[in-house]
Every structure is written in C-alpha cells, then in structure tokens.
Design a protein around this motif. Sequence first.
Motif, PDB file in Angstrom:
ATOM      1  N   ARG A 155       2.200 -14.188   5.416  1.00 36.71           N
ATOM      2  CA  ARG A 155       0.818 -13.774   5.155  1.00 36.71           C
ATOM      3  C   ARG A 155       0.711 -12.447   4.427  1.00 36.71           C
ATOM      4  NH1 ARG A 155      -1.601 -11.059  10.579  1.00 36.71           N
ATOM      5  NH2 ARG A 155      -3.557 -11.682   9.624  1.00 36.71           N
ATOM      6  N   ASN A 156       1.797 -11.676   4.383  1.00 33.49           N
ATOM      7  CA  ASN A 156       1.732 -10.352   3.770  1.00 33.49           C
ATOM      8  C   ASN A 156       1.881 -10.415   2.254  1.00 33.49           C
ATOM      9  OD1 ASN A 156       1.378  -8.652   6.113  1.00 33.49           O
ATOM     10  ND2 ASN A 156       3.471  -9.208   6.677  1.00 33.49           N
ATOM     11  N   ALA A 157       1.451  -9.344   1.611  1.00 37.97           N
ATOM     12  CA  ALA A 157       1.455  -9.314   0.148  1.00 37.97           C
ATOM     13  C   ALA A 157       2.851  -9.469  -0.430  1.00 37.97           C
ATOM     14  CB  ALA A 157       0.845  -7.995  -0.339  1.00 37.97           C
ATOM     15  N   LEU A 158       3.839  -8.843   0.190  1.00 35.32           N
ATOM     16  CA  LEU A 158       5.183  -8.834  -0.391  1.00 35.32           C
ATOM     17  C   LEU A 158       5.784 -10.224  -0.566  1.00 35.32           C
ATOM     18  CD1 LEU A 158       7.477  -7.161  -1.515  1.00 35.32           C
ATOM     19  CD2 LEU A 158       8.253  -6.727   0.823  1.00 35.32           C
ATOM     20  N   PRO A 159       5.897 -11.052   0.466  1.00 34.45           N
ATOM     21  CA  PRO A 159       6.472 -12.382   0.246  1.00 34.45           C
ATOM     22  C   PRO A 159       5.620 -13.282  -0.637  1.00 34.45           C
ATOM     23  CG  PRO A 159       5.653 -12.188   2.493  1.00 34.45           C
ATOM     24  CD  PRO A 159       5.615 -10.816   1.900  1.00 34.45           C
ATOM     25  N   VAL A 160       4.298 -13.153  -0.525  1.00 34.43           N
ATOM     26  CA  VAL A 160       3.418 -13.982  -1.355  1.00 34.43           C
ATOM     27  C   VAL A 160       3.594 -13.637  -2.831  1.00 34.43           C
ATOM     28  CG1 VAL A 160       1.025 -14.543  -1.907  1.00 34.43           C
ATOM     29  CG2 VAL A 160       1.730 -14.359   0.485  1.00 34.43           C
ATOM     30  N   GLU A 161       3.545 -12.348  -3.143  1.00 28.31           N
ATOM     31  CA  GLU A 161       3.711 -11.935  -4.541  1.00 28.31           C
ATOM     32  C   GLU A 161       5.125 -12.197  -5.040  1.00 28.31           C
ATOM     33  OE1 GLU A 161       2.488  -7.915  -5.117  1.00 28.31           O
ATOM     34  OE2 GLU A 161       0.359  -8.386  -4.901  1.00 28.31           O
ATOM     35  N   MET A 162       6.107 -12.089  -4.157  1.00 24.32           N
ATOM     36  CA  MET A 162       7.479 -12.372  -4.551  1.00 24.32           C
ATOM     37  C   MET A 162       7.592 -13.828  -5.024  1.00 24.32           C
ATOM     38  SD  MET A 162      10.456 -10.776  -4.724  1.00 24.32           S
ATOM     39  CE  MET A 162      10.597  -9.527  -3.449  1.00 24.32           C
ATOM     40  N   ALA A 163       6.988 -14.730  -4.273  1.00 21.53           N
ATOM     41  CA  ALA A 163       7.032 -16.144  -4.648  1.00 21.53           C
ATOM     42  C   ALA A 163       6.240 -16.396  -5.934  1.00 21.53           C
ATOM     43  CB  ALA A 163       6.477 -16.998  -3.510  1.00 21.53           C
ATOM     44  N   MET A 164       5.056 -15.836  -6.044  1.00 27.40           N
ATOM     45  CA  MET A 164       4.220 -16.046  -7.227  1.00 27.40           C
ATOM     46  C   MET A 164       4.913 -15.514  -8.482  1.00 27.40           C
ATOM     47  SD  MET A 164       0.510 -14.947  -5.617  1.00 27.40           S
ATOM     48  CE  MET A 164      -0.438 -15.292  -7.102  1.00 27.40           C
ATOM     49  N   ASN A 165       5.451 -14.304  -8.397  1.00 33.73           N
ATOM     50  CA  ASN A 165       6.093 -13.694  -9.556  1.00 33.73           C
ATOM     51  C   ASN A 165       7.389 -14.388  -9.915  1.00 33.73           C
ATOM     52  OD1 ASN A 165       3.988 -11.930  -9.289  1.00 33.73           O
ATOM     53  ND2 ASN A 165       5.211 -10.076  -9.165  1.00 33.73           N
ATOM     54  N   ALA A 166       8.137 -14.810  -8.906  1.00 32.58           N
ATOM     55  CA  ALA A 166       9.397 -15.496  -9.170  1.00 32.58           C
ATOM     56  C   ALA A 166       9.157 -16.811  -9.913  1.00 32.58           C
ATOM     57  CB  ALA A 166      10.137 -15.761  -7.857  1.00 32.58           C
ATOM     58  N   ARG A 167       8.171 -17.559  -9.490  1.00 29.76           N
ATOM     59  CA  ARG A 167       7.884 -18.822 -10.179  1.00 29.76           C
ATOM     60  C   ARG A 167       7.376 -18.573 -11.593  1.00 29.76           C
ATOM     61  NH1 ARG A 167       4.662 -22.968  -6.450  1.00 29.76           N
ATOM     62  NH2 ARG A 167       5.843 -24.551  -7.560  1.00 29.76           N
TER      63      ARG A 167
END
Length: 251
Positions: free
Chosen positions: A123-135
């Motif tokens: 739910r936190n910004a870090l894992p969510v953005e990590m996934a979005m940016n990685a893709r």
Amino acid sequence: MSESKLAGQFFDAAIALLQRVREEESGNIAAAGSLIADTVSAGGRLFAFGAGHSSLAAQDVVYRAGGLALMNLLAVPGVVGIDVMPATLGSALERVDGLAGAVLDSSPATEGDALVIISLSGRNALPVEMAMNARALGLKVIGVTSVAYATETKPRHVSGTFLKDHCDVVLDSKIAVGDAELTADGIEAPFAPASTVVTSAVMQAVMAHAAGELAGRGIEPPLLRSGNVDGGHEWNGRVMTEYRDRIFFRH
C-alpha cells in the motif's frame, strides 16, 4: 523441556499458511518461476526488492548457496533493513514519493530484466511506484504481497492503487492484515508474525521452479554452491566469471 502451547500454536499457524499458499498459489508460483526462467534464457538480469522486514525474503535469494547467481538485490538506502537509525526512518521512507524512480534510474535494471517486489501490505508509495516505474522501463514485475490488504486497508499512493495492480504475476502470501498469528489472555497485542516464513518459502519455491524450467530447456541453471563444502569456491568462481555481466553484488 516440552514445547510450549504458544510455540506450538505458532508452528501450527505457519504450517497452515504454507499449506494454503502451496494449494492456492501453485499456478502463480509456476508462472513466476517461468518468468524468471524466460528472463535468464533471454539474457536478462534478475533483481529483488523489499522494504523493511519484507527485504528479508528478497535478501534470502541473493548470493546464497543453492540460489540463482543472477539474482541481485535492488537496494534502496535506508529501507533495506533495521540498521538505519532511527529504525522508524525506514518506515517513513516507504511513503516518500519519487524515491523509487530515483533508485531505478540509477540502477543497472533495464528493459528485458525481471524485478521481484516484496511488500506485505503493498500500500505504500515505494513498492507501488517501484512496480509502475519498472514496467514503464520494460521490466517484468513479480509482486509478492498479501492481497487482503487491498480490501481491508486504504492505499497510500496518490494513484489509489496497490502493488498487486502493477504486476505481471502476483503471489498472494495469504497473511492476515496486521501480520500477527496469535492472541492470548494477558497479552494485550496480537503477536507472532509469520510473513517472513511464508514469503521466504514462496521465493524459494519460485526459484526452484525456475531452476527446473531452465534444466528442462537444456540450460544449466546458474546456481551457487556453499562455500563451506569442498569445491564450492571453485564452482562459484566459474559461475560468477561466466555470468559476470549479469551479477552486480560483486561490483
């Protein structure tokens, strides 16, 4: 001394969770293992990331005996473990917008690679953005998370989404919200978390499937041996030399 009642209850809870994940997530574990095998056979690199205690399962598949030599830790300063002082800073950094993008931009990860992101709540910004940016960079993303958080908690990222919403494969750890398996009279807070046990087992199951997939394709899995057995150092030296352009924990 005999096993205490509470200790036995924890073992029972952990075993039940492992059995549930084995039965309900077998297809997703196979899909994740196949994705890893596809990446290795295509010449891609492997990365794993986790914040806080979720990082333990990521570290468990990096540079270890019996593991794939190509798995690299994607480290975010201050959130990989509890060595940062104060320890609460790590939790705060997980909620900082933009940190994941900065880490990815300065990492060797690129199109064609695979990234495993481990986050219990997702739910936190870090894992969510990590996934979005990685893709967005062209990486394949495997998410290891508790899907229950997506229905029982509110997301903290501005997009209103969770880690599970930005993955090519999602592995549900089945851990209950709060990550504490036991309660008892006289103890005010729930206790005995099982997420590390279950998530580490999930990661090793994925790696095992990947090794089998590679062998089935006629590709020798680039596995490391224990340095504490005869010939282990020599074996590992050969593997690391052959795959040196895809291993970053030696640089």
